[in-house]
Design a protein around this motif. Structure first.
Motif, PDB file in Angstrom:
ATOM      1  N   MET A   1       0.859  -1.200   0.000  1.00 53.27           N
ATOM      2  CA  MET A   1       0.000   0.000   0.000  1.00 53.27           C
ATOM      3  C   MET A   1       0.888   1.241   0.000  1.00 53.27           C
ATOM      4  N   VAL A   3       1.234   5.063   0.524  1.00 51.41           N
ATOM      5  CA  VAL A   3       0.488   6.223   1.038  1.00 51.41           C
ATOM      6  C   VAL A   3       1.372   7.457   1.186  1.00 51.41           C
ATOM      7  N   ASP A 293      -6.522  -7.266   0.839  1.00 51.03           N
ATOM      8  CA  ASP A 293      -6.054  -6.086   0.083  1.00 51.03           C
ATOM      9  C   ASP A 293      -7.228  -5.193  -0.310  1.00 51.03           C
ATOM     10  N   ALA A 294      -8.353  -5.807  -0.702  1.00 48.84           N
ATOM     11  CA  ALA A 294      -9.539  -5.015  -1.073  1.00 48.84           C
ATOM     12  C   ALA A 294     -10.016  -4.201   0.129  1.00 48.84           C
ATOM     13  N   ARG A 296      -8.223  -3.294   2.710  1.00 49.91           N
ATOM     14  CA  ARG A 296      -7.232  -2.259   3.036  1.00 49.91           C
ATOM     15  C   ARG A 296      -7.431  -1.046   2.124  1.00 49.91           C
ATOM     16  N   HIS A 297      -7.610  -1.301   0.826  1.00 51.60           N
ATOM     17  CA  HIS A 297      -7.798  -0.176  -0.107  1.00 51.60           C
ATOM     18  C   HIS A 297      -9.063   0.605   0.227  1.00 51.60           C
ATOM     19  N   TYR A 300      -8.263   2.810   3.349  1.00 52.48           N
ATOM     20  CA  TYR A 300      -7.435   4.000   3.084  1.00 52.48           C
ATOM     21  C   TYR A 300      -8.160   4.987   2.176  1.00 52.48           C
ATOM     22  N   HIS A 301      -9.014   4.466   1.307  1.00 50.75           N
ATOM     23  CA  HIS A 301      -9.802   5.376   0.457  1.00 50.75           C
ATOM     24  C   HIS A 301     -10.752   6.208   1.326  1.00 50.75           C
ATOM     25  N   GLU A 304      -8.767   8.791   3.205  1.00 45.82           N
ATOM     26  CA  GLU A 304      -8.385   9.929   2.335  1.00 45.82           C
ATOM     27  C   GLU A 304      -9.558  10.886   2.174  1.00 45.82           C
TER      28      GLU A 304
END
Ligand SMILES: Cc1cc2nc3c(=O)[nH]c(=O)nc-3n(C[C@H](O)[C@H](O)[C@H](O)COP(=O)(O)OP(=O)(O)OC[C@H]3O[C@@H](n4cnc5c(N)ncnc54)[C@H](O)[C@@H]3O)c2cc1C
Length: 379
Positions: A1, A3, A293-294, A296-297, A300-301, A304
């Motif tokens: 990831m 960032v 992973d999905a 985690r994304h 973080y999305h 953000e």
């Protein structure tokens, strides 16, 4: 990831702290004893982590939501259970900073930031779970404050020393809209008349879960958080934060379950080959990774978006939904790959499996997250 360099340095420092202060053997010991390590909580305070979400004018470091998710993810590496104390302190601390008056902020926030005060939230009742509008625990005004009577269940961390509980009470009955009659009162857990009893649960034993009995508990007028009747408004904002921070913790724990299962699949030899060479096993590991992973994304999305003050109710719910389901899946599959040894208490997988199972139930169940997301889609 990816960032950013600053965030990577931050992640690295948290990881080193966890390797030193939150080693697997310590986590196992605390979980077995059902004990929360107070000295560790104070160290989180010394690191500045308990004030990371608080504005600078109240002494916080005004960190950004991406850092907060990194912190949750890394602190949960050896089990998300303990991270509950961090994510609860964080989202309730931010709620106090936003809605508390000056007296409340100066009474509670400095102690919170030093790791000398825990926060807990009491919403759920025996007959009130997903539907918050059913709260019955009653608060009635008297000459100089409020008198609370009723019962709460499943209050995480409410038994810990020096805990302030944000209690959602019913202060009036609005027949047209039951959510309007709800009010949050700040109740220290040593207030006379409040009895706290630990609930025996399958897992998540470090942070702990409690039943609360309020027998005419008196709190002063200054215990009112925000405005009378506005609990729903306060909660709906703060529960979005909670979802995002707990999602970070679930991702961190799911990643550890995957790492352990991958290592085991490389080491364990059956029928002349490491079991990871069998497609049934390697594909299971790939599916675990893809879900983690999905999640985690998504986490973080949402972080953000929050960082840029973009509304992210659906995104926070998707992060929580995906992360909790990835954790349940990873610990279940992880146990399958570890075979009989995964079922022993010598392996961390069994603790993560027990702890992880609750994540699709609490903090708004998976069904409730889907309802929220559907609502945000106009359905
Ligand atoms: C370990 C743990 C810690 C907790 N910590 C706290 C805490 O600190 N503070 C606090 O206040 N509460 C806490 N809770 C309570 C938690 O938030 C509730 O368990 C949760 O809100 C669900 O309520 P319930 O268990 O009563 O289930 P119910 O609401 O009775 O739901 C039972 C089932 O029905 C489903 N369901 C209900 N309504 C719908 C619907 N409209 N559509 C589809 N499905 C639906 C649910 O998804 C679930 O599968 C905790 C719970 C646990 C287990």
């Amino acid at each position: 990831m990816i960032v950013g360099a600053e965030e990577d340095l931050f992640r690295d420092s948290v990881r080193k702290f966890v390797e030193r202060e939150m080693r697997p053997e310590l986590m196992r010991k605390w979980a077995r004893a059902g004990e929360f390590p107070e000295p560790l909580y104070r160290k989180w305070g010394e690191m500045g982590w308990l004030g990371i979400g608080l504005p600078e004018d109240v002494g916080g470091s005004a960190g950004n939501p991406v850092q907060m998710v990194i912190l949750a993810e890394e602190l949960a590496r050896n089990g998300f259970d303990i991270t509950g104390a961090y994510s609860t302190a964080l989202f309730l601390g931010m709620t106090l900073a936003k809605h508390g008056d000056e007296a409340q902020q100066s009474a509670y926030l400095p102690r919170l930031m030093e790791g000398r005060l825990h926060l807990s939230t009491a919403i759920t009742e025996p007959n009130t779970g997903s539907d918050i509008s059913g709260v019955r625990c009653k608060a009635v005004r008297d000459d100089d404050g409020w008198v609370i009577s009723g019962e709460k269940v499943f209050c995480s961390g409410a038994h810990l020393p020096d805990t302030l509980i944000l209690v959602t009470t019913r202060t009036s009955t609005h027949a047209d809209n039951l959510r309007k009659g709800l009010t949050i009162l700040l109740v220290p857990n040593d207030t006379p008349g409040l009895r706290i009893s630990r609930m025996d649960t399958v897992g998540r034993k470090i942070f702990g879960t409690n039943q609360l009995y309020f027998d005419n508990v008196h709190v002063p007028a200054g215990a009112l958080l925000g405005t009378e009747g506005e609990a729903w408004k306060i909660l709906s904002g703060s529960l979005d934060l909670e979802r995002l921070f707990i999602a970070g913790g679930y991702v961190g724990n799911a990643q550890s379950a995957l790492d352990l299962a991958v290592q085991y699949a490389k080491d364990r030899v059956q029928f002349g080959k490491p079991i990871g060479k069998y497609q049934a096993v390697s594909h299971a590991l790939v599916d675990m990774r893809m879900r983690i992973d999905a999640a985690r994304h998504l986490s973080y999305h949402a972080a953000e978006l929050l960082k840029h003050r973009v509304p992210c109710r659906a995104e926070a719910s998707m992060a929580k939904l995906a992360a909790s389901e990835a954790l349940v899946h990873a610990t279940n599959q992880g146990m399958q790959i570890l075979g009989g040894y995964g079922y022993t208490t010598e392996m961390d997988m069994e603790r993560w499996f027990r702890d992880g199972r609750v994540t699709t139930l609490m903090g708004g169940s998976s069904e409730i997250q889907r309802n929220i997301i559907a609502h945000e889609m106009g359905l």
